[in-house]
Design a protein around this motif. Sequence first.
Motif, PDB file in Angstrom:
ATOM      1  N   CYS A   1       3.259   8.538   1.277  1.00  0.00           N
ATOM      2  CA  CYS A   1       3.352   6.861   1.468  1.00  0.00           C
ATOM      3  C   CYS A   1       4.510   6.339   1.970  1.00  0.00           C
ATOM      4  O   CYS A   1       5.631   6.884   1.898  1.00  0.00           O
ATOM      5  CB  CYS A   1       2.815   6.359   0.035  1.00  0.00           C
ATOM      6  SG  CYS A   1       1.356   7.095  -0.652  1.00  0.00           S
ATOM      7  N   ALA A   2       4.268   4.979   2.522  1.00  0.00           N
ATOM      8  CA  ALA A   2       5.301   4.218   3.253  1.00  0.00           C
ATOM      9  C   ALA A   2       4.889   2.728   2.877  1.00  0.00           C
ATOM     10  O   ALA A   2       3.833   2.587   3.066  1.00  0.00           O
ATOM     11  CB  ALA A   2       5.574   4.629   4.375  1.00  0.00           C
ATOM     12  N   ALA A   3       5.877   1.827   2.866  1.00  0.00           N
ATOM     13  CA  ALA A   3       5.988   0.596   2.749  1.00  0.00           C
ATOM     14  C   ALA A   3       6.789  -0.194   3.770  1.00  0.00           C
ATOM     15  O   ALA A   3       7.661   0.763   4.215  1.00  0.00           O
ATOM     16  CB  ALA A   3       5.961   0.092   1.417  1.00  0.00           C
ATOM     17  N   ALA A   4       6.925  -1.384   3.770  1.00  0.00           N
ATOM     18  CA  ALA A   4       7.688  -2.015   4.939  1.00  0.00           C
ATOM     19  C   ALA A   4       9.366  -1.837   4.244  1.00  0.00           C
ATOM     20  O   ALA A   4      10.263  -2.084   4.927  1.00  0.00           O
ATOM     21  CB  ALA A   4       7.380  -3.575   4.777  1.00  0.00           C
ATOM     22  N   SER A   5       9.300  -1.740   2.748  1.00  0.00           N
ATOM     23  CA  SER A   5      10.846  -1.570   2.428  1.00  0.00           C
ATOM     24  C   SER A   5      10.745  -0.488   1.321  1.00  0.00           C
ATOM     25  O   SER A   5       9.621  -0.108   0.589  1.00  0.00           O
ATOM     26  CB  SER A   5      11.298  -2.823   1.960  1.00  0.00           C
ATOM     27  OG  SER A   5      10.960  -2.948   0.906  1.00  0.00           O
ATOM     28  N   ALA A   6      11.893   0.032   1.270  1.00  0.00           N
ATOM     29  CA  ALA A   6      11.928   1.099   0.081  1.00  0.00           C
ATOM     30  C   ALA A   6      11.649   0.317  -1.420  1.00  0.00           C
ATOM     31  O   ALA A   6      11.074   1.114  -2.173  1.00  0.00           O
ATOM     32  CB  ALA A   6      13.136   1.845  -0.078  1.00  0.00           C
ATOM     33  N   ALA A   7      12.057  -0.712  -1.347  1.00  0.00           N
ATOM     34  CA  ALA A   7      12.039  -1.461  -2.825  1.00  0.00           C
ATOM     35  C   ALA A   7      10.554  -1.524  -2.976  1.00  0.00           C
ATOM     36  O   ALA A   7       9.900  -1.430  -4.375  1.00  0.00           O
ATOM     37  CB  ALA A   7      12.777  -2.870  -2.828  1.00  0.00           C
ATOM     38  N   LEU A   8       9.844  -2.032  -1.946  1.00  0.00           N
ATOM     39  CA  LEU A   8       8.305  -2.217  -2.226  1.00  0.00           C
ATOM     40  C   LEU A   8       7.503  -1.120  -2.726  1.00  0.00           C
ATOM     41  O   LEU A   8       6.602  -0.962  -3.489  1.00  0.00           O
ATOM     42  CB  LEU A   8       7.619  -2.886  -0.755  1.00  0.00           C
ATOM     43  CG  LEU A   8       7.977  -4.298  -0.837  1.00  0.00           C
ATOM     44  CD1 LEU A   8       7.374  -4.704   0.751  1.00  0.00           C
ATOM     45  CD2 LEU A   8       7.327  -5.256  -1.962  1.00  0.00           C
ATOM     46  N   HIS A   9       8.002   0.084  -1.851  1.00  0.00           N
ATOM     47  CA  HIS A   9       7.500   1.267  -2.222  1.00  0.00           C
ATOM     48  C   HIS A   9       7.760   1.974  -3.693  1.00  0.00           C
ATOM     49  O   HIS A   9       6.552   2.244  -4.455  1.00  0.00           O
ATOM     50  CB  HIS A   9       7.863   2.515  -1.091  1.00  0.00           C
ATOM     51  CG  HIS A   9       7.525   3.896  -1.338  1.00  0.00           C
ATOM     52  ND1 HIS A   9       6.119   4.241  -1.184  1.00  0.00           N
ATOM     53  CD2 HIS A   9       8.298   4.964  -1.946  1.00  0.00           C
ATOM     54  CE1 HIS A   9       6.310   5.459  -1.481  1.00  0.00           C
ATOM     55  NE2 HIS A   9       7.281   5.814  -2.168  1.00  0.00           N
ATOM     56  N   ARG A  10       8.846   1.886  -3.980  1.00  0.00           N
ATOM     57  CA  ARG A  10       9.518   2.109  -5.315  1.00  0.00           C
ATOM     58  C   ARG A  10       8.665   1.384  -6.334  1.00  0.00           C
ATOM     59  O   ARG A  10       8.255   2.118  -7.507  1.00  0.00           O
ATOM     60  CB  ARG A  10      10.724   2.227  -5.540  1.00  0.00           C
ATOM     61  CG  ARG A  10      11.665   3.132  -4.765  1.00  0.00           C
ATOM     62  CD  ARG A  10      13.260   3.580  -5.263  1.00  0.00           C
ATOM     63  NE  ARG A  10      13.642   2.066  -4.926  1.00  0.00           N
ATOM     64  CZ  ARG A  10      14.494   1.810  -3.809  1.00  0.00           C
ATOM     65  NH1 ARG A  10      14.512   2.302  -2.989  1.00  0.00           N
ATOM     66  NH2 ARG A  10      14.911   0.422  -4.001  1.00  0.00           N
ATOM     67  N   ALA A  11       8.653   0.345  -6.228  1.00  0.00           N
ATOM     68  CA  ALA A  11       7.934  -0.710  -7.350  1.00  0.00           C
ATOM     69  C   ALA A  11       6.610  -0.371  -7.525  1.00  0.00           C
ATOM     70  O   ALA A  11       5.881  -0.278  -8.491  1.00  0.00           O
ATOM     71  CB  ALA A  11       8.187  -2.054  -6.943  1.00  0.00           C
ATOM     72  N   THR A  12       5.741  -0.257  -6.405  1.00  0.00           N
ATOM     73  CA  THR A  12       4.266   0.314  -6.538  1.00  0.00           C
ATOM     74  C   THR A  12       4.481   1.565  -6.906  1.00  0.00           C
ATOM     75  O   THR A  12       3.228   1.799  -7.786  1.00  0.00           O
ATOM     76  CB  THR A  12       3.729   0.175  -4.951  1.00  0.00           C
ATOM     77  OG1 THR A  12       4.046  -1.103  -4.357  1.00  0.00           O
ATOM     78  CG2 THR A  12       2.287   0.581  -4.743  1.00  0.00           C
ATOM     79  N   VAL A  13       5.037   2.687  -6.655  1.00  0.00           N
ATOM     80  CA  VAL A  13       4.886   3.732  -7.193  1.00  0.00           C
ATOM     81  C   VAL A  13       5.105   3.814  -8.638  1.00  0.00           C
ATOM     82  O   VAL A  13       4.402   4.331  -9.496  1.00  0.00           O
ATOM     83  CB  VAL A  13       6.063   4.979  -6.745  1.00  0.00           C
ATOM     84  CG1 VAL A  13       5.903   6.250  -7.239  1.00  0.00           C
ATOM     85  CG2 VAL A  13       5.482   5.034  -5.089  1.00  0.00           C
TER      86      VAL A  13
ATOM     87  N   LEU B   1      -4.042   9.974  -3.080  1.00  0.00           N
ATOM     88  CA  LEU B   1      -3.811   8.911  -2.385  1.00  0.00           C
ATOM     89  C   LEU B   1      -2.577   8.892  -1.330  1.00  0.00           C
ATOM     90  O   LEU B   1      -1.474   9.397  -2.166  1.00  0.00           O
ATOM     91  CB  LEU B   1      -3.558   7.689  -3.466  1.00  0.00           C
ATOM     92  CG  LEU B   1      -4.931   7.288  -4.301  1.00  0.00           C
ATOM     93  CD1 LEU B   1      -4.612   6.318  -5.290  1.00  0.00           C
ATOM     94  CD2 LEU B   1      -6.033   6.947  -3.312  1.00  0.00           C
ATOM     95  N   THR B   2      -2.592   8.721  -0.182  1.00  0.00           N
ATOM     96  CA  THR B   2      -1.561   8.924   0.755  1.00  0.00           C
ATOM     97  C   THR B   2      -1.693   7.629   1.652  1.00  0.00           C
ATOM     98  O   THR B   2      -2.867   7.049   1.876  1.00  0.00           O
ATOM     99  CB  THR B   2      -1.404  10.148   1.525  1.00  0.00           C
ATOM    100  OG1 THR B   2      -2.643  10.175   2.195  1.00  0.00           O
ATOM    101  CG2 THR B   2      -1.569  11.365   0.630  1.00  0.00           C
ATOM    102  N   GLY B   3      -0.693   7.447   2.561  1.00  0.00           N
ATOM    103  CA  GLY B   3      -0.818   6.367   3.574  1.00  0.00           C
ATOM    104  C   GLY B   3       0.126   5.286   3.622  1.00  0.00           C
ATOM    105  O   GLY B   3       1.042   5.050   2.938  1.00  0.00           O
ATOM    106  N   VAL B   4      -0.361   4.440   4.316  1.00  0.00           N
ATOM    107  CA  VAL B   4       0.493   3.053   4.544  1.00  0.00           C
ATOM    108  C   VAL B   4      -0.474   1.850   4.294  1.00  0.00           C
ATOM    109  O   VAL B   4      -1.641   1.936   4.714  1.00  0.00           O
ATOM    110  CB  VAL B   4       1.361   2.864   5.836  1.00  0.00           C
ATOM    111  CG1 VAL B   4       2.401   4.072   5.803  1.00  0.00           C
ATOM    112  CG2 VAL B   4       0.300   3.168   7.005  1.00  0.00           C
ATOM    113  N   SER B   5       0.233   0.963   3.845  1.00  0.00           N
ATOM    114  CA  SER B   5       1.191   0.514   3.073  1.00  0.00           C
ATOM    115  C   SER B   5       1.174   0.773   1.646  1.00  0.00           C
ATOM    116  O   SER B   5       0.060   0.434   1.149  1.00  0.00           O
ATOM    117  CB  SER B   5       1.770  -0.973   3.375  1.00  0.00           C
ATOM    118  OG  SER B   5       2.190  -1.094   4.550  1.00  0.00           O
ATOM    119  N   THR B   6       2.094   1.506   1.136  1.00  0.00           N
ATOM    120  CA  THR B   6       1.951   1.832  -0.509  1.00  0.00           C
ATOM    121  C   THR B   6       1.610   0.696  -1.309  1.00  0.00           C
ATOM    122  O   THR B   6       0.730   0.842  -1.906  1.00  0.00           O
ATOM    123  CB  THR B   6       3.397   2.343  -0.924  1.00  0.00           C
ATOM    124  OG1 THR B   6       3.902   3.356   0.052  1.00  0.00           O
ATOM    125  CG2 THR B   6       3.220   2.918  -2.199  1.00  0.00           C
TER     126      THR B   6
END
Length: 116
Positions: free
Chosen positions: A84-96, A54-59
């Motif tokens: 992957c990328a999200a609107a913020s690093a915090a959203l990305h990290r939490a999802t990962v 899985l790759t892409g936006v938004s995480t």
Amino acid sequence: TATDNRVGSPNHAILEPVAPLPGEPVVLKTTASGFLGSDLRQVLRQLGVDQLVLTGVSTNSCVESTGRDAADLGYQCVLVDDACAAASAALHRATVADFARLFGRTARTEELLSEL
């Protein structure tokens, strides 16, 4: 408009650098999850696929939704953190972190490529 993502609109077009080769299947994704409202599951079944990268936006939206559905359907999933990328690093990290805890594993591109 710039937010027109309907099938057939310029924003829904496949970019030339990643265009499918002749004969490769194309799945039209129209919802957050790649599995809902598409024939993705049937295409993967026909190809004998049981593992997904899985790759892409938004995480925290489309990637996560597709990964959750895939895990629920029995696919082995790996979410590629640095692809992957999200609107913020915090959203990305939490999802990962949440994905690794509940739905599959996470890896970085270099790690995954060395495994392949």
